[in-house]
Design a protein around this motif. Sequence first.
Motif, PDB file in Angstrom:
ATOM      1  N   GLY A 122     -15.295  17.949 -58.259  1.00 29.32           N
ATOM      2  CA  GLY A 122     -14.363  17.405 -57.302  1.00 29.32           C
ATOM      3  C   GLY A 122     -13.237  16.616 -57.846  1.00 29.32           C
ATOM      4  N   LYS A 126      -9.283  18.161 -57.672  1.00 29.28           N
ATOM      5  CA  LYS A 126      -8.482  17.129 -57.139  1.00 29.28           C
ATOM      6  C   LYS A 126      -6.981  17.225 -58.154  1.00 29.28           C
ATOM      7  CE  LYS A 126      -6.028  13.689 -54.618  1.00 29.28           C
ATOM      8  NZ  LYS A 126      -6.970  12.449 -54.359  1.00 29.28           N
ATOM      9  N   THR A 216     -18.340  25.165 -50.491  1.00 31.89           N
ATOM     10  CA  THR A 216     -18.361  25.207 -49.045  1.00 31.89           C
ATOM     11  C   THR A 216     -19.568  26.077 -48.698  1.00 31.89           C
ATOM     12  OG1 THR A 216     -16.022  25.289 -49.504  1.00 31.89           O
ATOM     13  CG2 THR A 216     -16.871  26.063 -47.195  1.00 31.89           C
ATOM     14  N   ILE A 235     -19.504   9.475 -44.979  1.00 28.39           N
ATOM     15  CA  ILE A 235     -18.286   9.830 -45.091  1.00 28.39           C
ATOM     16  C   ILE A 235     -17.544   8.578 -45.051  1.00 28.39           C
ATOM     17  CG2 ILE A 235     -16.042  10.849 -43.793  1.00 28.39           C
ATOM     18  CD1 ILE A 235     -17.923  12.992 -43.257  1.00 28.39           C
ATOM     19  N   VAL A 238     -17.766   7.107 -48.568  1.00 24.21           N
ATOM     20  CA  VAL A 238     -16.651   7.599 -49.431  1.00 24.21           C
ATOM     21  C   VAL A 238     -15.436   7.118 -49.036  1.00 24.21           C
ATOM     22  CG1 VAL A 238     -15.777  10.113 -49.918  1.00 24.21           C
ATOM     23  CG2 VAL A 238     -18.009   9.733 -49.393  1.00 24.21           C
ATOM     24  N   MET A 266     -25.708  11.183 -47.458  1.00 20.50           N
ATOM     25  CA  MET A 266     -25.488  12.616 -47.513  1.00 20.50           C
ATOM     26  C   MET A 266     -26.728  13.288 -47.400  1.00 20.50           C
ATOM     27  SD  MET A 266     -23.207  14.622 -47.048  1.00 20.50           S
ATOM     28  CE  MET A 266     -21.785  13.922 -47.524  1.00 20.50           C
ATOM     29  N   ILE A 275     -22.987  17.746 -51.932  1.00 18.95           N
ATOM     30  CA  ILE A 275     -21.567  17.644 -51.543  1.00 18.95           C
ATOM     31  C   ILE A 275     -21.025  16.271 -51.580  1.00 18.95           C
ATOM     32  CG2 ILE A 275     -20.244  17.991 -49.167  1.00 18.95           C
ATOM     33  CD1 ILE A 275     -21.360  20.456 -50.644  1.00 18.95           C
ATOM     34  N   ALA A 276     -21.819  14.954 -51.661  1.00 17.90           N
ATOM     35  CA  ALA A 276     -21.436  13.684 -51.773  1.00 17.90           C
ATOM     36  C   ALA A 276     -20.581  13.411 -52.963  1.00 17.90           C
ATOM     37  CB  ALA A 276     -22.493  12.737 -51.306  1.00 17.90           C
ATOM     38  N   LEU A 279     -16.994  14.992 -52.363  1.00 17.02           N
ATOM     39  CA  LEU A 279     -15.964  14.057 -51.584  1.00 17.02           C
ATOM     40  C   LEU A 279     -15.753  12.894 -52.332  1.00 17.02           C
ATOM     41  CD1 LEU A 279     -17.959  14.340 -48.259  1.00 17.02           C
ATOM     42  CD2 LEU A 279     -16.021  15.726 -48.840  1.00 17.02           C
ATOM     43  N   LEU A 282     -12.784  13.847 -54.614  1.00 20.64           N
ATOM     44  CA  LEU A 282     -11.558  14.252 -54.243  1.00 20.64           C
ATOM     45  C   LEU A 282     -10.918  13.245 -53.732  1.00 20.64           C
ATOM     46  CD1 LEU A 282     -12.852  17.260 -51.951  1.00 20.64           C
ATOM     47  CD2 LEU A 282     -11.445  17.289 -53.922  1.00 20.64           C
ATOM     48  N   VAL A 283     -11.376  11.979 -53.291  1.00 21.43           N
ATOM     49  CA  VAL A 283     -10.765  10.703 -53.030  1.00 21.43           C
ATOM     50  C   VAL A 283     -10.146   9.996 -54.117  1.00 21.43           C
ATOM     51  CG1 VAL A 283     -12.023  10.722 -50.823  1.00 21.43           C
ATOM     52  CG2 VAL A 283     -12.802   9.421 -52.495  1.00 21.43           C
TER      53      VAL A 283
END
Length: 458
Positions: A122, A126, A216, A235, A238, A266, A275-276, A279, A282-283
Amino acid sequence: MAKRHKNSLPPMKDEQPSFEEFKEAAHVAPVAVAGRLTRRLFTRGTWPEAQRVKELLRTETIGGLILLAAAVAAIVWANSPWRDGYEALRDAHIGPDSLGLNMSVAHWAADGLLAVFFLVVGLELKHEFVAGDLRNPAAAAVPVIAAVCGVATPALVYVAINAAAGGEGLKGWAIPAATDIAFALAVLAVIGSHLPTALRSFLLTLAVVDDLIAITIIAIFYSKGFSLGWLLASIAVVAVFGFLTQRGIKHWAILAPLAIVAWVFMYKSGVHATIAGVLLGLVVPVKGKHALAHRIEHRLRPYSAGFAVPVFAFFSAGVTVVGTSITETLADAVTLGVIAGLVLGKVVGIFGSTFLISKFTKAKLDENLSWADVFGLSLLGGIGFTVSLLIGELAFGTGSVKDDHVKVGVLLGSLLSALLASIVLGRRNRIYRRIEEEETRDADQDGVPDVYQRPEPA
């Protein structure tokens, strides 16, 4: 007048490109040929990006060698007289049952440790989309198209083989779609390849997009027992994690508990827990006063490449072939589909799409490269391991007969791809070794090779 290197960007016919325009040239760089604008595939990127790629290569290569050692150890143990001990360790359950986290060691490795790996993925995503090569549509187009085709074509090959056989084999359609960058780079280290940085950058970028597509696919097609409430809760955590990092909060005592809570929520949502990690990566901010992405990635990548992924490989690669019918395993459509998808599908997808781009657009292969380089790179894309094994477990269940066949297919397909890539790229070693020696001598006092600096006007 300064000497212009043969790989440097020549001036336009009517005007000299600015330094900022020159910096934007990455995998696909604009050049003037016969008075018209064209683009070069796999040209040299900027000096800072080249240095960053070298740092990533060192970590991933070492991690790949550890990963290889872990996989070999698992296979040897799983087929030794003491294989019952391997299975007992792999299937041992640990964790708090009250929280629904009493899982086998192999399950913890797949859902827990791989979350660290996907967090690094992730962060890499980014960086690439904000500050790396993928921020430039012209530079990103080739690796993105190659990655998409390199995912779709192996899946189609697998489906074609398993559709004729029928049965539950179609559930594993995404298994040969993923490329294991750590293993691919480990192969490069073993054969001592001196591939240009641009080709290595292309492989890294392609693998990043490949990982994004695989993530995905896992989130959409291989998640079970979906719960919207737990997903929204994850979410939300996150978002808090991202808010704090955007404000420059970097204390592990604060961020680590939030990351763990997001992972737990998650996991309970039914979406694959890794997937957590994506994410969370990505933040994290990449640019600005509180850019923490590189700092976090620099600290986590050694743990991911040197521990998390090898441990997962150790508990996933241990397929027992002693006492089983090898003929029956190799005759299974699942095994054949995985092997054909990795060896044939990846080459057709990656090499074929790149070749067609060069034939039907203004993008042309750099004059210092050969299509044999691209072909060898495409073969390396057929080394699928970590994510392929994970999808196999999600599709057929850990320890099932089909999952064992998936492991055999992944191991054989990856091995065959590695051998073929070694043959093709090995022939290029001597040539690129000489090129690297010449470029090492071609450096100014500032330590930056001339080929990465602005070209002087004729």
